[in-house]
Write a protein that holds these residues in place. Structure first.
Motif, short mmCIF file in Angstrom:
data_model
loop_
_atom_site.label_atom_id
_atom_site.label_comp_id
_atom_site.label_asym_id
_atom_site.label_seq_id
_atom_site.Cartn_x
_atom_site.Cartn_y
_atom_site.Cartn_z
N GLU A 205 -24.43 -3.17 -7.62
CA GLU A 205 -23.09 -2.84 -7.44
C GLU A 205 -22.78 -1.49 -7.15
O GLU A 205 -21.96 -1.19 -6.45
CB GLU A 205 -22.30 -3.44 -8.60
CG GLU A 205 -20.78 -3.85 -8.45
CD GLU A 205 -20.10 -4.51 -9.68
OE1 GLU A 205 -20.11 -3.85 -10.75
OE2 GLU A 205 -19.85 -5.69 -9.50
N ASP A 206 -23.43 -0.74 -8.02
CA ASP A 206 -23.21 0.75 -7.62
C ASP A 206 -23.57 1.51 -6.21
O ASP A 206 -22.69 2.10 -5.60
CB ASP A 206 -23.97 1.69 -8.75
CG ASP A 206 -23.63 1.61 -10.20
OD1 ASP A 206 -22.37 1.02 -10.24
OD2 ASP A 206 -24.45 1.94 -10.96
N SER A 207 -24.32 0.85 -5.63
CA SER A 207 -24.63 0.92 -4.25
C SER A 207 -23.47 0.46 -3.28
O SER A 207 -23.54 1.32 -2.36
CB SER A 207 -26.19 0.40 -3.76
OG SER A 207 -27.25 1.07 -4.66
N LEU A 242 -30.22 6.23 -1.33
CA LEU A 242 -31.22 6.93 -1.89
C LEU A 242 -30.91 8.53 -2.38
O LEU A 242 -31.40 9.01 -3.07
CB LEU A 242 -32.24 6.94 -0.93
CG LEU A 242 -33.08 5.83 -0.24
CD1 LEU A 242 -33.98 6.16 0.88
CD2 LEU A 242 -33.49 5.10 -1.33
N TYR A 243 -29.60 8.80 -2.13
CA TYR A 243 -29.37 10.14 -2.19
C TYR A 243 -27.99 10.14 -3.09
O TYR A 243 -27.41 11.27 -3.30
CB TYR A 243 -28.84 10.81 -0.99
CG TYR A 243 -29.98 10.98 0.01
CD1 TYR A 243 -30.97 11.99 -0.12
CD2 TYR A 243 -30.34 9.78 1.11
CE1 TYR A 243 -32.11 11.98 0.81
CE2 TYR A 243 -31.52 9.99 1.74
CZ TYR A 243 -32.43 11.15 1.76
OH TYR A 243 -33.50 10.99 2.58
N ARG A 244 -27.74 9.02 -3.77
CA ARG A 244 -26.75 8.99 -4.72
C ARG A 244 -27.00 10.03 -6.06
O ARG A 244 -28.27 9.80 -6.47
CB ARG A 244 -26.59 7.61 -5.20
CG ARG A 244 -25.52 7.42 -6.51
CD ARG A 244 -24.71 6.01 -6.49
NE ARG A 244 -25.53 5.08 -6.13
CZ ARG A 244 -26.32 4.24 -6.91
NH1 ARG A 244 -26.28 4.49 -8.18
NH2 ARG A 244 -27.19 3.31 -6.47
N ASP A 245 -25.96 10.78 -6.34
CA ASP A 245 -26.18 11.52 -7.29
C ASP A 245 -27.30 12.81 -7.23
O ASP A 245 -27.89 13.34 -8.06
CB ASP A 245 -26.62 10.74 -8.88
CG ASP A 245 -25.49 9.92 -9.10
OD1 ASP A 245 -24.25 10.43 -9.05
OD2 ASP A 245 -25.77 8.89 -9.66
N LEU A 367 -20.52 8.62 -3.72
CA LEU A 367 -22.02 8.86 -4.18
C LEU A 367 -22.38 10.10 -4.93
O LEU A 367 -23.43 10.18 -5.58
CB LEU A 367 -23.02 8.82 -2.98
CG LEU A 367 -22.88 7.57 -2.02
CD1 LEU A 367 -23.16 8.08 -0.48
CD2 LEU A 367 -23.89 6.63 -2.65
N LYS A 368 -21.25 11.04 -4.87
CA LYS A 368 -21.56 12.43 -5.66
C LYS A 368 -22.90 12.95 -4.75
O LYS A 368 -23.92 13.53 -5.51
CB LYS A 368 -21.70 12.36 -6.96
CG LYS A 368 -20.47 11.88 -7.78
CD LYS A 368 -20.87 11.81 -9.33
CE LYS A 368 -19.45 11.68 -10.12
NZ LYS A 368 -18.86 10.54 -9.66
#
Length: 424
Positions: A205-207, A242-245, A367-368
């Protein structure tokens, strides 16, 4: 999602942009955001003030106890207990306001780029260029859904038997054509400096929230409910996440990734002649290109991605046109989208085969996804993606535009991948 500070500092500009999308109650929704943010900040300030008072009182209690003034100390302690209750209540109000603010922002689309034309439907899209000439076919020309039966290369009935409508089975030279196109697209992407990845085709869900499929498009996504996972509608979702946070360095730009994946879309509410055959499927293959860019260079990156996709269509010898989508037809998360359409000579219509989009900071804010600039400060990156390419309508156009009375001639660029020149 949009940044609250940006909305506050550029209110009229944001409102004008959202009106290009004909967003209902745009001004009301933006004011809701600002009012909720003010409530959140006021609550935070009141909470901070009480916390500071609590610290001061704690010091007073210590001093009173040290001086032997126990009765006075007990009276002050009563105030401490009262403050704790107030702080707890304010924290609940703050958390509620913060969640409300997040939900409000989730439901406001991106602001279109200045060059995006106003409009509500595909008829308002701007034709940027056209390339190539539609082939003149013989009198017995057929649409691809008849050709695939005649040459026994794709079977929709078997797909219905195994799964359901919209899940075709590719056979023989049809399967080989799929594989050839995938390999051709990947090889071309690698030559342009893209890094190949193989991401998962199920995301959490976060994605989905990170790239903007949720809460906007949950009705179009297949969900594995037992695990609360979603089948991807495009490789953009796992690749970008892949680049979240992540905090990048300015020297890392541009980041260019490509991937081949199956894609899944429920396409709820789709019916009619325009979705016949390969024109619209629930499962299809696609090669995606994704870039993460410095904000100063993202629009040049978008032009480069558009030119790259056009180059693929030229090599496949397909007549095409490029559209700049109007505000009402631009995707929820996009600031500017170019659609590439190929002309189907048998259906005598344009078929969309690619969209390339710049999301500016809209996805990155969710995504931060940030980078440390030369000024040592942290900034949001820009994200972009494009289809390069989605296979079904490319296959449809190749079959229809290259049909002859003796068979279907394959584009020359694909022959080394296919090992044959004709489907006959």
């Amino acid at each position: 999602m949009l940044q609250v500070n940006y909305i506050r500092d550029h209110f009229d500009q944001v409102l004008e942009g959202l009106r290009k999308r004909s967003l209902p109650d745009a001004e009301f929704k933006l004011k809701q955001v600002l009012d909720t943010d003010k409530k959140r900040k006021d609550t935070q300030a009141e909470r901070d003030q009480l916390q500071a008072e609590s610290k001061t009182i704690s010091k007073q209690i210590g001093m009173l106890m040290k001086d032997g003034k126990k009765e006075e100390a007990e009276k002050v302690k009563a105030r401490t207990a009262e403050i704790k209750g107030q702080i707890k209540s304010l924290e609940e109000t703050y958390n509620s306001a913060e969640e409300e603010l997040k939900q409000l922002l989730y439901n406001i689309p991106n602001v279109p780029h200045n060059s995006v034309p106003a409009g509500n439907t595909e008829d308002d899209n701007e034709v940027v260029l056209e390339n190539g000439v539609a082939p003149t076919l013989y009198d017995g020309k057929k649409p691809h859904w008849e050709l695939i039966k005649e040459y026994d290369i794709i079977d929709f009935d078997l797909g219905v038997k195994v799964t359901g409508a919209g899940f075709p089975v590719y056979k023989g030279k049809g399967a080989r054509l799929q594989r050839a196109l995938v390999n051709f697209f990947l090889d071309e992407a690698l030559q342009q400096g893209y890094n190949e990845v193989q991401p998962p085709i199920l995301v959490n869900e976060d994605s989905g929230y990170g790239t903007g499929q949720l809460p906007d498009k949950e009705g179009q996504m297949y969900q594995a409910t037992a695990d609360n996972l979603y089948l991807i509608p495009t490789a953009e979702v796992p690749i970008t996440n892949l680049y979240r946070d992540v905090i990048l360095q300015e020297k890392d730009f541009p980041i260019k990734n490509t991937a081949f994946t199956p894609c899944f879309r429920r396409e709820a509410g789709s019916w009619g002649a325009h979705v016949r055959g390969l024109n619209r499927l629930h499962q299809f293959d696609k090669v995606e290109i994704v870039q993460i860019s410095h904000p100063d260079h993202s629009y040049q990156a978008l032009e480069d991605m558009s030119s790259y996709v056009q180059g693929l269509l030229k090599k496949l010898e397909l007549p095409y046109r490029v559209l700049r989508l109007c505000g009402g037809d631009t995707g929820f998360t996009s600031a500017l989208t170019y659609d590439m359409e190929v002309f189907s000579a048998a259906q005598e219509k344009w078929l969309e085969v690619s969209s390339v989009s710049n999301f500016e900071t809209y996805q990155a804010n969710r995504l931060k996804l940030r980078y440390r600039g030369e000024d040592k400060k942290i900034h949001l990156a820009h994200t972009l993606n494009g289809s390069a390419l989605a296979l079904p309508r490319i296959v449809a156009a190749i079959l229809e535009n290259n049909q002859t009375e003796k068979g279907i001639k394959m584009p020359e660029v694909l022959v080394p991948y296919l090992g044959f020149e004709w489907i006959n």
